[in-house]
Write a protein that holds these residues in place. Structure first.
Motif, PDB file in Angstrom:
ATOM      1  N   LEU A 266      57.508  77.962 -17.908  1.00 50.24           N
ATOM      2  CA  LEU A 266      58.947  77.481 -19.082  1.00 50.24           C
ATOM      3  C   LEU A 266      60.119  76.662 -18.406  1.00 50.24           C
ATOM      4  CD1 LEU A 266      59.025  80.421 -22.188  1.00 50.24           C
ATOM      5  CD2 LEU A 266      57.599  78.286 -21.775  1.00 50.24           C
ATOM      6  N   GLU A 267      60.782  77.315 -17.390  1.00 42.35           N
ATOM      7  CA  GLU A 267      61.730  76.268 -16.640  1.00 42.35           C
ATOM      8  C   GLU A 267      60.787  74.860 -16.591  1.00 42.35           C
ATOM      9  OE1 GLU A 267      64.482  77.363 -14.293  1.00 42.35           O
ATOM     10  OE2 GLU A 267      64.715  79.192 -15.948  1.00 42.35           O
ATOM     11  N   GLU A 268      59.553  74.904 -15.823  1.00 38.57           N
ATOM     12  CA  GLU A 268      59.490  73.381 -15.128  1.00 38.57           C
ATOM     13  C   GLU A 268      59.067  72.833 -16.779  1.00 38.57           C
ATOM     14  OE1 GLU A 268      55.892  75.633 -13.546  1.00 38.57           O
ATOM     15  OE2 GLU A 268      56.855  75.562 -11.441  1.00 38.57           O
TER      16      GLU A 268
ATOM     17  N   ALA B 213      56.701  88.668 -17.214  1.00 39.43           N
ATOM     18  CA  ALA B 213      57.862  87.555 -17.864  1.00 39.43           C
ATOM     19  C   ALA B 213      58.809  86.937 -16.980  1.00 39.43           C
ATOM     20  CB  ALA B 213      59.131  88.472 -18.423  1.00 39.43           C
ATOM     21  N   ALA B 214      58.673  87.290 -15.192  1.00 41.10           N
ATOM     22  CA  ALA B 214      58.689  86.439 -14.629  1.00 41.10           C
ATOM     23  C   ALA B 214      58.248  85.138 -14.280  1.00 41.10           C
ATOM     24  CB  ALA B 214      58.743  87.026 -13.313  1.00 41.10           C
ATOM     25  N   ARG B 215      56.847  85.224 -14.112  1.00 45.44           N
ATOM     26  CA  ARG B 215      55.721  84.492 -14.008  1.00 45.44           C
ATOM     27  C   ARG B 215      56.218  82.699 -15.281  1.00 45.44           C
ATOM     28  NH1 ARG B 215      50.173  86.263 -15.681  1.00 45.44           N
ATOM     29  NH2 ARG B 215      51.304  85.762 -17.765  1.00 45.44           N
ATOM     30  N   ASP B 216      55.760  83.550 -16.730  1.00 47.36           N
ATOM     31  CA  ASP B 216      55.931  83.001 -17.683  1.00 47.36           C
ATOM     32  C   ASP B 216      57.318  82.362 -18.096  1.00 47.36           C
ATOM     33  OD1 ASP B 216      53.366  83.514 -18.312  1.00 47.36           O
ATOM     34  OD2 ASP B 216      53.862  84.941 -19.677  1.00 47.36           O
ATOM     35  N   ALA B 217      58.483  82.849 -17.481  1.00 47.85           N
ATOM     36  CA  ALA B 217      59.993  82.699 -17.407  1.00 47.85           C
ATOM     37  C   ALA B 217      60.224  80.958 -16.705  1.00 47.85           C
ATOM     38  CB  ALA B 217      60.756  82.847 -17.378  1.00 47.85           C
ATOM     39  N   LYS B 218      58.984  80.731 -15.733  1.00 48.13           N
ATOM     40  CA  LYS B 218      59.115  79.901 -14.534  1.00 48.13           C
ATOM     41  C   LYS B 218      58.426  78.715 -14.810  1.00 48.13           C
ATOM     42  CE  LYS B 218      56.700  78.786 -10.233  1.00 48.13           C
ATOM     43  NZ  LYS B 218      56.411  79.134  -9.083  1.00 48.13           N
TER      44      LYS B 218
ATOM     45  N   GLN C 279      67.414  78.657 -22.624  1.00 54.67           N
ATOM     46  CA  GLN C 279      67.577  77.642 -23.744  1.00 54.67           C
ATOM     47  C   GLN C 279      66.968  76.385 -23.246  1.00 54.67           C
ATOM     48  OE1 GLN C 279      71.522  76.673 -23.424  1.00 54.67           O
ATOM     49  NE2 GLN C 279      72.009  75.813 -25.542  1.00 54.67           N
ATOM     50  N   ARG C 280      66.736  75.878 -24.605  1.00 52.75           N
ATOM     51  CA  ARG C 280      65.832  73.978 -24.285  1.00 52.75           C
ATOM     52  C   ARG C 280      67.024  72.984 -23.378  1.00 52.75           C
ATOM     53  NH1 ARG C 280      64.314  72.152 -29.325  1.00 52.75           N
ATOM     54  NH2 ARG C 280      67.058  70.896 -29.144  1.00 52.75           N
TER      55      ARG C 280
END
Length: 259
Positions: free
Chosen positions: A227-229, A220-225, A256-257
Motif C-alpha cells: 500500500l505504501e508503494e 500485515a507488514a508485507r501488505d502495508a509495504k 493514510q492516503r
C-alpha cells in the motif's frame, strides 16, 4: 467437549463432540449439568466422525436451551453457536477494536467499508459514527449473524448497514468497478493477509484512510509495504496481546492516503 462463556453475559455453552448424533442418557446429563451449574444456557452435540485434526463437524444438535449463548462485544449484541468465530479473549478484543475505531477517525458523513467483516462486530461497533456501513465476508453463516446483530442494535443501525456474502477480493473489485468511494476501509484478513486483487481494489476506491487489523504482523507488514508503494503512508502501528504467553500477537496499522 468444549465450553464457551460470554464474558459480559456469563452464559455458558457446553458442546459435546461425538462421532454420532445419539448420546445415551442425554436428558439425564442435561438435568445433572444444569442443576449443578446455573450459568449453563445451552448444551449441544456436534457430530464429527472424521479422523483429522479438525475439532468440529458441520452437524450440530441441541440437547438443551436455544442452541446459542448471547454476549456483547464493544456494545454489539451477538449470538454465538458452536461454529461461530469469536475472539476467545473478549476483553483484549475490545481494546483491539477500540484502537481500530480510534485509527479510523470516522465522521458522520463517512462510508465505512469493512472487508473480511465476519459477524460484523468491528464495523457495527463503529456504525454510530458513520453515515453508512458495508460489510463483506465469504462465510454465509457469518453474514447472517452480522445482519441479525445489526437488527438487534435497532432500526437506525440496521438501516445504515449492508452485508454481502462474497470473497473480499472479488467484492472489493466489483465495488470499485461500480464507482464506490468509501471514506475508510477496514481490513481484517486471515493469517495469509490480503491478496493483490483486494489491495488493488482498495487503492482504486481511494479511501482517505485504511485500517488494517492483523493476526499475523509479518503479512500485515508485507501488505502495508504494498500500500505504501501505491500511494498510502503507514502512520501508526499498535500491537495487542490477545494470546498471553504465546508468540502470537495482533496488530493494527493505520494508513493514510498520500496528498
Amino acid at each position: 467437549m468444549f465450553l464457551r462463556r460470554g464474558v459480559h453475559s456469563g452464559q455458558i455453552m457446553v458442546c459435546l463432540v461425538c462421532t454420532r448424533a445419539k448420546l445415551p442418557h442425554a436428558e439425564e446429563l442435561c438435568r445433572t449439568l444444569t442443576a449443578q451449574f446455573s450459568d449453563i444456557a445451552t448444551i449441544l452435540i456436534n457430530v464429527n466422525a472424521r479422523n483429522t485434526n479438525v475439532i468440529l463437524g458441520s452437524e450440530t444438535h441441541t440437547l438443551y436451551g436455544p442452541g446459542f449463548i448471547e454476549d456483547t462485544l464493544c456494545g454489539v449484541p451477538v449470538q454465538l453457536g458452536p461454529l461461530s468465530f469469536y475472539q476467545v479473549n473478549t476483553l483484549a478484543a475490545e481494546q483491539l477494536y477500540g484502537i481500530a475505531a480510534e485509527y479510523a477517525q470516522l465522521t458522520p458523513d463517512d462510508l465505512l467499508l469493512d472487508l473480511y467483516c465476519g459477524m460484523g462486530t468491528i464495523g457495527l461497533s463503529m456504525a454510530d459514527h458513520c453515515r453508512e456501513l458495508i460489510g463483506v465476508e465469504i462465510v454465509p453463516e457469518a453474514i447472517e449473524s452480522a445482519k441479525a446483530n445489526a437488527a438487534r442494535m435497532g432500526d437506525a443501525i440496521a438501516a445504515k448497514s449492508r452485508f454481502f456474502c462474497a470473497d473480499a477480493g472479488k467484492a472489493a473489485s466489483q465495488l470499485a468497478a461500480e464507482g464506490l468511494h468509501p471514506d475508510v476501509v477496514m481490513l481484517d484478513p486471515p493469517r495469509k493477509g490480503c491478496d493483490e486483487a483486494t489491495l488493488s481494489a482498495v487503492v482504486t476506491m481511494s479511501p482517505r484512510r485504511v485500517v488494517y487489523v492483523s493476526c499475523n504482523p509479518s503479512t500485515a507488514a508485507r501488505d502495508a509495504k504494498w500500500l505504501e508503494e501505491h500511494g498510502y503512508r503507514a502512520e501508526k502501528v499498535q500491537p495487542v496481546d490477545l494470546f498471553p504467553r504465546t508468540r502470537h500477537v495482533e496488530a493494527i496499522v493505520s494508513l493514510q492516503r498520500g496528498i
